[in-house]
Scaffold this active site. Structure first.
Site: not given
Ligand code: ACM
Ligand code: ZN
Length: 750
Positions: A187, A264, A319-320, A411
């Site tokens: 990441d 990321h 993601d993102e 989470y």
């Molecule tokens: C994430 O929490 N960005 C998968």
């Protein structure tokens, strides 16, 4: 004795007696088994627990290699062993490979399983049952998991945690029948896996000068050389990975590696800037999809990952990703044109599909975060649903497998208790009860969908988790709630039973040398509003068990002789409830202080000004919609509990019509500030009053002080308190300071 004259009566009495002996007992077990029939009888554990097992050689060696970590010392013996383990694919109970049947009788323990994994889980159950004293309950358990995928995710990029830490967590979660580790190895805060041919990933992109991620800004989020003074970070060598994999394998855990792409990836681009759209380091977190070298890089990395990890699944992130740089990049734009891709979402999907094809060609499958749905889902992908549950459900509707890990339940980096009492964490509030309440595959979805839901996972992101002790504090006990979510049938899951068992469990975890959160020492409240009777019913609960709740209604601190809470009670006007937990005479934690008002504006009309309405783009932020600020319901510690109404970037500017001219002396609303997710107090609040709805008089301007504005977490009432004033209309105007989120739960008018 008359009763026994009739032999039938005698049989009846004997049956009663038997029933009395066999009063069902709650087993001290997590996850709770699918089926159990337990008596109040017990059998003594022998000083040496002997066992026999019929596993074939390699699996026998695995079990023997694991046993030194098993909490109950066991000795192999063929002579009248106390525990007999029979593993046979032919056995019909249990029906699934991970299931087992465990019978404990006066003669000892008999375990039947279809596989070594089932036998392993039977042994975990046995160890849990053997903990409370030297006795085992006489019982029959038939057990198997609800879902095949029961995962723990560990982010080792934001903070590097060494192999010993990872192994320690695997050892414990396996006892709760967790069977997947999702290892978030890469990441933007550090690459953690040694890759042949790409030395800069681990000699450079795994190190930074600031240990704490929040301090890294001082270094512009730049990496440093491994040998530089003060370098903080780390990575796993091939030998480290092999050691963790073997440790996991002996505990029947599959390790799924994650290699993040295309977002990321700041650390990749710091080490190999030619893979970014600009060719420069530190310009974006997304790799350039127009550049063939990007694919060469990820294929090389994946070759090594596939060589090391036997997992069928490889997680590729997804993601993102910001699409900004791709828009401005000639190479990315050319790729879109050549491939007929209509937008940057499709460009991302092109990359994921191409990587999937590569991974499929090696006999493996991909998992991606739910953003991989956005520009079209790769043909064989499994979706990990994190933004909520919709992604997983959409994937299942398309016949793809889904793993559920919605942020608002799963989470484990979010606060688990009152933020004022907790170390800094990610913004939202996810207490263990909320985690436990999650059902990954509710019946309402129908079996056509639920058959694609593989299971559930708890995610431990480490932005705010700088130490191993802190990581354990966030993981436990919430992961144990998810272990039960993943294993136990929904019909067998009972929050009150779980509460009793988890209160027992945390002490065992602590005794094993872990650092669990020992559950909240604060009273929790719930309200229901009875509009017909003009009253609010208040109920109080706690995570702790057994415990007393004592309370006052006049704002004074409860003592050991204050009123003991027994059942919900009604509030008809206004109280300041102060409630605290007591362990006997000893007060715990801090008091809950909760204003409860059946106030004058409940159920009245509210009109929002044109640019003063609430945020529309997320259901949970609507906080009850148009009537939400006047429904009598107060929010708790999370702005996601459905009671807090969000405003972004608008002010809150609303006028309340009380229906007739009324005497008022107090107009206040509670706001929260939680800095990490950008929720702020207003800069100021103005309260205006009017008799006719045309001419308004300013009653007060309540200003947020600099000290308040600087706090990480604060809840504070804004408004006006004064001498009785006549008004029919009240305008409440909360003025944004930061133009981020304001959250407010109720405008109280008295
Ligand atoms: C994430 O929490 N960005 C998968
Ligand atoms: Zn590009």
């Amino acid at each position: 004795m008359r009763l026994f004259k009739n032999p039938l009566n005698l049989i009846f009495a004997a049956a009663l007696l038997l029933a009395a002996c066999e009063t069902p007992q709650e087993l001290s077990m997590i996850p709770y088994p699918q089926f159990e029939k337990t008596t109040s009888k017990t059998v003594n554990l022998p000083a040496t627990v002997t066992f026999s097992v019929n596993l074939p050689q390699p699996e026998m060696d695995d079990l023997l290699a694991y046993l030194p970590s098993y909490p109950l010392p066991m000795e192999l013996s063929d002579k009248n062993p106390f525990v007999t383990i029979e593993v046979s694919e032919q056995t019909d109970t249990p029906s699934s490979a991970e299931g087992y049947k465990l019978e404990i009788s006066k003669r000892g323990v008999n375990i039947k399983a279809k596989s070594a994994t089932g036998a392993f889980y039977a042994l975990q159950t046995l160890a849990q049952l053997a903990r409370n004293g030297k006795k085992l309950p006489v019982t029959v358990i038939e057990d198997e998991p609800r879902f095949p995928y029961r995962g723990l995710h560990l982010d080792v990029s934001r903070h590097f945690f060494d192999k010993e830490h990872v192994k320690k967590q695997l050892d414990l979660v396996a006892t709760y029948k967790i069977n997947r580790l999702h290892w978030h190895l890469t990441d933007g805060a550090g690459w953690r896996l040694e890759i042949p041919g790409y030395p800069r990933l681990t000699e450079f992109a795994a190190w930074r000068k600031a240990a704490n991620l929040q301090d890294w800004g001082k270094y512009d989020h730049h990496y440093c050389e491994k040998d530089e003074e003060g370098a903080y970070g780390g990575y796993y060598t091939e030998a480290d990975v092999r050691e963790v994999l073997e440790y996991a394998r002996l505990r029947h855990i599959t390790v799924i590696p994650e290699i993040e792409m295309p977002g990321h990836s700041d650390e990749v681009l710091a080490a190999y800037p030619q893979l970014s759209c600009t060719g420069e380091p530190y310009t974006s977190g997304e790799v350039c999809i127009g550049n063939e070298e990007t694919f060469k890089f990820f294929e090389d990395v994946l070759n090594e990952v596939i060589r090391l990890f036997p997992s069928h699944y490889i997680h590729i992130g997804g993601d993102e990703a910001s699409r900004r740089h791709w828009k401005a990049c000639p190479k990315c734009q050319k790729r879109m044109k050549d491939e007929g891709l209509k937008d940057e979402s499709e460009l991302q999907s092109y990359m994921i599909a191409r990587i999937e094809k590569y991974i499929n060609s090696k006999g493996r499958d991909i998992i991606g975060w739910d953003e991989i749905l956005d520009g079209g889902l790769a043909p064989n992908a499994t979706v990990m649903s994190w933004r909520d549950t919709e992604g997983g459900i959409s994937a299942a509707q398309m016949g793809h497998y889904a793993i559920m890990t919605p942020g608002s339940y799963c989470y484990l980096d979010h606060y688990q208790d009152d933020p004022e009492t907790q170390p800094l964490a990610f913004g939202s509030y996810i207490p263990i009860g909320r985690t436990y309440s999650y059902d990954p595959a509710p019946d309402s979805l129908g079996t056509d969908i639920t058959k694609y839901i593989l299971g559930v996972q708890g995610n431990v992101w480490a932005e705010y988790i700088p130490t191993k002790e802190h990581a354990e504090y966030m993981i436990y006990p919430r992961i144990i709630a998810l272990a039960e979510v993943g294993w136990t049938p929904q019909s067998k899951r009972q929050p009150e039973s779980f509460k009793r068992r988890i209160n027992n469990e945390i002490h065992h975890i602590k005794a094993k040398g872990y650092n669990p959160f020992m559950l909240s020492e604060q009273v929790k409240s719930n309200q229901t509003v009875d509009y017909a009777k003009k009253r609010i019913m208040l109920s109080l609960t706690s995570e702790k068990y057994p415990i007393d709740i004592r309370y006052t209604t006049d704002g004074s601190e409860p003592t050991a002789s204050s009123k003991l809470y027994k059942k919900p009670f009604a509030v008809k006007d206004s109280i300041l409830l102060t409630a605290r937990l007591f362990d006997g005479k000893a007060p715990l934690g801090k008091s809950l202080r909760l204003r409860t008002d059946y106030h004058k504006a409940i159920g009245k009309q509210i009109t929002y000004a044109k640019d003063g309405g609430y945020y529309q783009n997320k259901e949970v932020y609507k906080g009850g919609g148009d009537t939400g600020l006047l429904d009598g319901l107060r929010g708790g510690m999370s702005y996601m509990d459905g009671r807090w109404q969000g405003f972004c970037p608008n002010d809150l500017d609303a006028t309340i019509d009380l229906g007739e001219v009324t005497s008022i002396h107090r107009v206040v609303a509670n706001f929260m500030q939680v800095r990490t997710p950008q929720v702020f107090l207003p800069a100021k609040v103005e309260v205006w009053a009017s008799v006719d709805g045309k001419n308004f008089t300013l009653l007060n301007t309540d200003i947020c002080s600099e000290e308040e504005a600087g706090k990480d977490v604060i809840f504070r009432d804004f408004g006006w308190i004064g001498s009785p004033t006549q008004a029919r209309y009240v305008r409440f105007h909360a003025i944004q300071g930061k133009k981020q989120f304001l959250f407010v739960d109720e405008i109280v008018i008295q």
